[in-house]
Scaffold this motif. Structure first.
Motif, PDB file in Angstrom:
ATOM      1  N   LEU A  22      54.071  50.638  24.918  1.00  0.00           N
ATOM      2  CA  LEU A  22      52.640  50.379  25.030  1.00  0.00           C
ATOM      3  C   LEU A  22      52.258  50.079  26.476  1.00  0.00           C
ATOM      4  CD1 LEU A  22      49.910  49.831  23.550  1.00  0.00           C
ATOM      5  CD2 LEU A  22      50.614  47.420  23.469  1.00  0.00           C
ATOM      6  N   GLN A  23      51.097  50.626  26.915  1.00  0.00           N
ATOM      7  CA  GLN A  23      50.559  50.319  28.238  1.00  0.00           C
ATOM      8  C   GLN A  23      49.057  50.106  28.139  1.00  0.00           C
ATOM      9  OE1 GLN A  23      51.954  52.041  32.040  1.00  0.00           O
ATOM     10  NE2 GLN A  23      49.952  53.067  32.115  1.00  0.00           N
ATOM     11  N   ILE A  24      48.567  49.074  28.838  1.00  0.00           N
ATOM     12  CA  ILE A  24      47.136  48.773  28.892  1.00  0.00           C
ATOM     13  C   ILE A  24      46.725  48.707  30.355  1.00  0.00           C
ATOM     14  CG2 ILE A  24      45.324  47.142  28.263  1.00  0.00           C
ATOM     15  CD1 ILE A  24      47.153  46.121  26.046  1.00  0.00           C
ATOM     16  N   CYS A  25      45.663  49.448  30.709  1.00  0.00           N
ATOM     17  CA  CYS A  25      45.126  49.421  32.071  1.00  0.00           C
ATOM     18  C   CYS A  25      43.660  49.013  32.027  1.00  0.00           C
ATOM     19  CB  CYS A  25      45.221  50.794  32.740  1.00  0.00           C
ATOM     20  SG  CYS A  25      46.881  51.275  33.231  1.00  0.00           S
ATOM     21  N   GLN A  26      43.238  48.252  33.021  1.00  0.00           N
ATOM     22  CA  GLN A  26      41.818  47.943  33.175  1.00  0.00           C
ATOM     23  C   GLN A  26      41.456  48.049  34.649  1.00  0.00           C
ATOM     24  OE1 GLN A  26      39.572  44.713  31.040  1.00  0.00           O
ATOM     25  NE2 GLN A  26      39.386  43.873  33.104  1.00  0.00           N
ATOM     26  N   GLN A  27      40.358  48.785  34.939  1.00  0.00           N
ATOM     27  CA  GLN A  27      39.902  48.947  36.315  1.00  0.00           C
ATOM     28  C   GLN A  27      38.387  48.815  36.378  1.00  0.00           C
ATOM     29  OE1 GLN A  27      43.309  52.250  36.972  1.00  0.00           O
ATOM     30  NE2 GLN A  27      41.819  52.163  38.621  1.00  0.00           N
ATOM     31  N   ARG A  28      37.906  48.351  37.518  1.00  0.00           N
ATOM     32  CA  ARG A  28      36.488  48.022  37.651  1.00  0.00           C
ATOM     33  C   ARG A  28      35.976  48.511  39.004  1.00  0.00           C
ATOM     34  NH1 ARG A  28      35.405  41.940  36.460  1.00  0.00           N
ATOM     35  NH2 ARG A  28      35.871  42.734  34.371  1.00  0.00           N
ATOM     36  N   PHE A  29      34.740  49.014  38.994  1.00  0.00           N
ATOM     37  CA  PHE A  29      34.094  49.390  40.254  1.00  0.00           C
ATOM     38  C   PHE A  29      32.604  49.067  40.154  1.00  0.00           C
ATOM     39  CE2 PHE A  29      33.854  53.197  37.633  1.00  0.00           C
ATOM     40  CZ  PHE A  29      32.546  53.620  37.800  1.00  0.00           C
ATOM     41  N   THR A  30      31.925  49.076  41.292  1.00  0.00           N
ATOM     42  CA  THR A  30      30.501  48.735  41.348  1.00  0.00           C
ATOM     43  C   THR A  30      29.726  49.864  42.026  1.00  0.00           C
ATOM     44  OG1 THR A  30      30.999  46.374  41.507  1.00  0.00           O
ATOM     45  CG2 THR A  30      28.805  47.068  42.188  1.00  0.00           C
ATOM     46  N   GLY A  31      28.674  50.343  41.355  1.00  0.00           N
ATOM     47  CA  GLY A  31      27.769  51.334  41.925  1.00  0.00           C
ATOM     48  C   GLY A  31      28.201  52.768  41.708  1.00  0.00           C
ATOM     49  N   TYR A  32      27.212  53.656  41.418  1.00  0.00           N
ATOM     50  CA  TYR A  32      27.484  55.084  41.236  1.00  0.00           C
ATOM     51  C   TYR A  32      26.193  55.859  41.489  1.00  0.00           C
ATOM     52  CZ  TYR A  32      25.841  53.486  36.642  1.00  0.00           C
ATOM     53  OH  TYR A  32      25.139  52.893  35.627  1.00  0.00           O
ATOM     54  N   THR A  33      26.371  57.183  41.696  1.00  0.00           N
ATOM     55  CA  THR A  33      25.252  58.063  42.052  1.00  0.00           C
ATOM     56  C   THR A  33      25.013  59.067  40.936  1.00  0.00           C
ATOM     57  OG1 THR A  33      25.804  57.842  44.388  1.00  0.00           O
ATOM     58  CG2 THR A  33      24.386  59.694  43.769  1.00  0.00           C
ATOM     59  N   ALA A  34      23.751  59.344  40.656  1.00  0.00           N
ATOM     60  CA  ALA A  34      23.390  60.273  39.583  1.00  0.00           C
ATOM     61  C   ALA A  34      24.016  61.640  39.818  1.00  0.00           C
ATOM     62  CB  ALA A  34      21.871  60.399  39.491  1.00  0.00           C
ATOM     63  N   GLY A  35      24.643  62.190  38.765  1.00  0.00           N
ATOM     64  CA  GLY A  35      25.197  63.529  38.812  1.00  0.00           C
ATOM     65  C   GLY A  35      26.502  63.667  39.566  1.00  0.00           C
ATOM     66  N   VAL A  36      27.008  62.598  40.137  1.00  0.00           N
ATOM     67  CA  VAL A  36      28.268  62.655  40.897  1.00  0.00           C
ATOM     68  C   VAL A  36      29.379  62.021  40.055  1.00  0.00           C
ATOM     69  CG1 VAL A  36      29.483  61.959  42.982  1.00  0.00           C
ATOM     70  CG2 VAL A  36      27.038  62.548  43.081  1.00  0.00           C
ATOM     71  N   ALA A  37      30.362  62.855  39.664  1.00  0.00           N
ATOM     72  CA  ALA A  37      31.476  62.346  38.849  1.00  0.00           C
ATOM     73  C   ALA A  37      32.401  61.477  39.706  1.00  0.00           C
ATOM     74  CB  ALA A  37      32.250  63.499  38.243  1.00  0.00           C
ATOM     75  N   TRP A  47      44.184  45.989  36.872  1.00  0.00           N
ATOM     76  CA  TRP A  47      45.521  45.567  36.490  1.00  0.00           C
ATOM     77  C   TRP A  47      46.074  46.464  35.390  1.00  0.00           C
ATOM     78  CZ3 TRP A  47      45.223  44.695  31.370  1.00  0.00           C
ATOM     79  CH2 TRP A  47      44.027  44.205  30.842  1.00  0.00           C
ATOM     80  N   TYR A  48      47.395  46.314  35.142  1.00  0.00           N
ATOM     81  CA  TYR A  48      48.024  47.020  34.028  1.00  0.00           C
ATOM     82  C   TYR A  48      49.178  46.180  33.490  1.00  0.00           C
ATOM     83  CZ  TYR A  48      52.012  48.295  36.982  1.00  0.00           C
ATOM     84  OH  TYR A  48      53.120  48.247  37.784  1.00  0.00           O
ATOM     85  N   PHE A  49      49.490  46.376  32.202  1.00  0.00           N
ATOM     86  CA  PHE A  49      50.631  45.756  31.534  1.00  0.00           C
ATOM     87  C   PHE A  49      51.462  46.852  30.886  1.00  0.00           C
ATOM     88  CE2 PHE A  49      47.711  41.946  30.997  1.00  0.00           C
ATOM     89  CZ  PHE A  49      48.342  41.204  31.984  1.00  0.00           C
ATOM     90  N   ARG A  50      52.782  46.765  31.049  1.00  0.00           N
ATOM     91  CA  ARG A  50      53.699  47.681  30.366  1.00  0.00           C
ATOM     92  C   ARG A  50      54.631  46.876  29.462  1.00  0.00           C
ATOM     93  NH1 ARG A  50      55.840  52.442  34.524  1.00  0.00           N
ATOM     94  NH2 ARG A  50      54.047  53.827  34.177  1.00  0.00           N
ATOM     95  N   PHE A  51      54.843  47.392  28.237  1.00  0.00           N
ATOM     96  CA  PHE A  51      55.715  46.743  27.276  1.00  0.00           C
ATOM     97  C   PHE A  51      56.928  47.622  27.009  1.00  0.00           C
ATOM     98  CE2 PHE A  51      51.512  45.065  26.727  1.00  0.00           C
ATOM     99  CZ  PHE A  51      51.703  43.714  26.493  1.00  0.00           C
ATOM    100  N   ALA A  52      58.034  46.967  26.635  1.00  0.00           N
ATOM    101  CA  ALA A  52      59.294  47.684  26.460  1.00  0.00           C
ATOM    102  C   ALA A  52      59.197  48.774  25.407  1.00  0.00           C
ATOM    103  CB  ALA A  52      60.406  46.702  26.090  1.00  0.00           C
TER     104      ALA A  52
END
Length: 364
Positions: free
Chosen positions: A288-303, A280-285
């Motif tokens: 100011l902006q706030i973003c939050q994002q989430r994911f699950t799982g990652y691989t070694a050495g892979v950006a 999600w994200y919030f924008r203010f007049a």
């Protein structure tokens, strides 16, 4: 002519009185005038007079105030039915509700003619609404049709030239917003206006289901100020204070022209939001902006490169404040972000849940 007295003379013989001839002349003159007047009155001369304003007995002679004309309307009770009014021309008042009315509190002008037509015009007692309908013979009544109601606006023409002056419809009036009917009005330095705002435009709405209630929106002519209130106009009711819903602390006008320091507080006025529970994200007049994002799982050495749901004007402060372990904590995880996306990298392959949060500005 004046009444002519017949001189009957002195008792017991009537000496000194009118002769039979002179007395008969007087009688003839007076009866001739009476019969002439009776001829002018027609059948009304021999009819009975109505006994009350709602006495509609055929053949009786009406008087001032009959059927509500020239006096108070005929009062009706809450159980009375507007469909069943006597089929006569008259003025009736439903002051406490009734059956088959367009409004709970109305005065009805009814016109009946010899062709069997009956027309009714109902004037609301608490606002300016007017309704009409009719029927022919013993047919059904047509639906009530609003001729003037709470959706017909009185449009203001400009600011009053003297304190307390109201511009409504086409002429200036001195009135209070506390009694304003449905319409758009302009006030200048009115004591019942919004404190601190001299010139205001007020959009007033009388509620159609119960016109004693008002909802009003005040818009400042100069400066940032929008206020709201709702109240009753019934006798004894008091209009409440205006409640501010927009001011220079949460205004959104002009934010794109604000400089780095900002003419508005940085956290003023939430104007946009988006996303889901995890992203999600919030924008203010103010920028100011706030973003939050989430994911699950990652691989070694892979950006892992993920775009922000809403872009920033420059590089935000981005952190992953939570890496929830599925097996163990990951001490090798690191990340950085730019205006458009963020990067996450680890030396381990894990099924951890990663939450990224960024704080920055969406406009300069």
């Amino acid at each position: 002519m004046a009444r002519q007295e017949i001189n009957i003379g002195a008792a017991p013989t009537g000496v000194g009185g009118d002769t039979p001839r002179s007395a008969s002349i007087k009688i003839n003159a007076m009866t001739q005038e009476l019969f002439a007047r009776q001829a002018q009155l027609g059948t009304a001369a021999t009819q009975n007079v109505v006994t009350a304003s709602d006495d509609f007995t055929p053949g009786r002679v009406a008087m001032m105030g009959h059927a509500g004309w020239g006096a108070e309307p005929i009062p009706k009770q809450p159980t009375d039915d507007a469909n069943e009014l006597p089929r006569v021309s008259g003025l009736f008042q439903f002051g406490n509700g009734g059956v088959n009315l367009p409004n709970p509190f109305v005065q009805i002008l009814q016109v009946a003619n010899s062709g069997g037509y009956v027309w009714q015009t109902a004037k609301a007692m608490l606002d300016e609404s007017i309704f009409t309908r009719g029927r022919r013979g013993d047919g059904l009544w047509s639906p009530w049709r609003a001729e003037i109601n709470t959706s017909v606006f009185a449009l203001g023409f400009g600011q009053g030239v003297t304190p307390g002056e109201l511009i409504g419809l086409s002429s200036a009036q001195t009135a209070s917003p506390n009694k304003a009917n449905t319409g758009l009005y302009s006030y200048y330095n009115h004591p019942d206006g919004v404190p601190g705002f001299g010139a205001i435009s007020v959009l007033s709405q009388a509620w159609g289901h119960d016109p004693q209630w008002r909802a009003q929106l005040s818009m400042a002519v100069s400066g940032d100020g929008i206020h709201f209130r709702q109240f009753s106009v019934n006798p004894g009711a008091t209009a409440p204070n205006w409640r501010s819903i927009l001011h220079n602390g949460n205004a959104i006008s002009g934010v794109f022209d604000a400089g780095p320091s900002g003419v508005l507080p940085i956290n003023s006025g939430l104007i946009e939001r988006g996303g889901t529970l995890d992203n999600w994200y919030f924008r203010f007049a103010g920028g100011l902006q706030i973003c939050q994002q989430r994911f699950t799982g990652y691989t070694a050495g892979v950006a892992r490169n993920v775009g922000w749901l809403a872009g920033f004007a420059d590089t935000p402060v981005a952190v992953f404040h939570s890496v929830y372990p599925s097996v163990n904590w990951d001490t090798t995880a690191r990340s950085y972000g730019n205006a458009g996306s963020y990067f996450f990298l680890s030396d381990q392959t894990l099924n951890n849940i990663v939450t990224m949060t960024a704080i920055g500005r969406w406009h300069a």
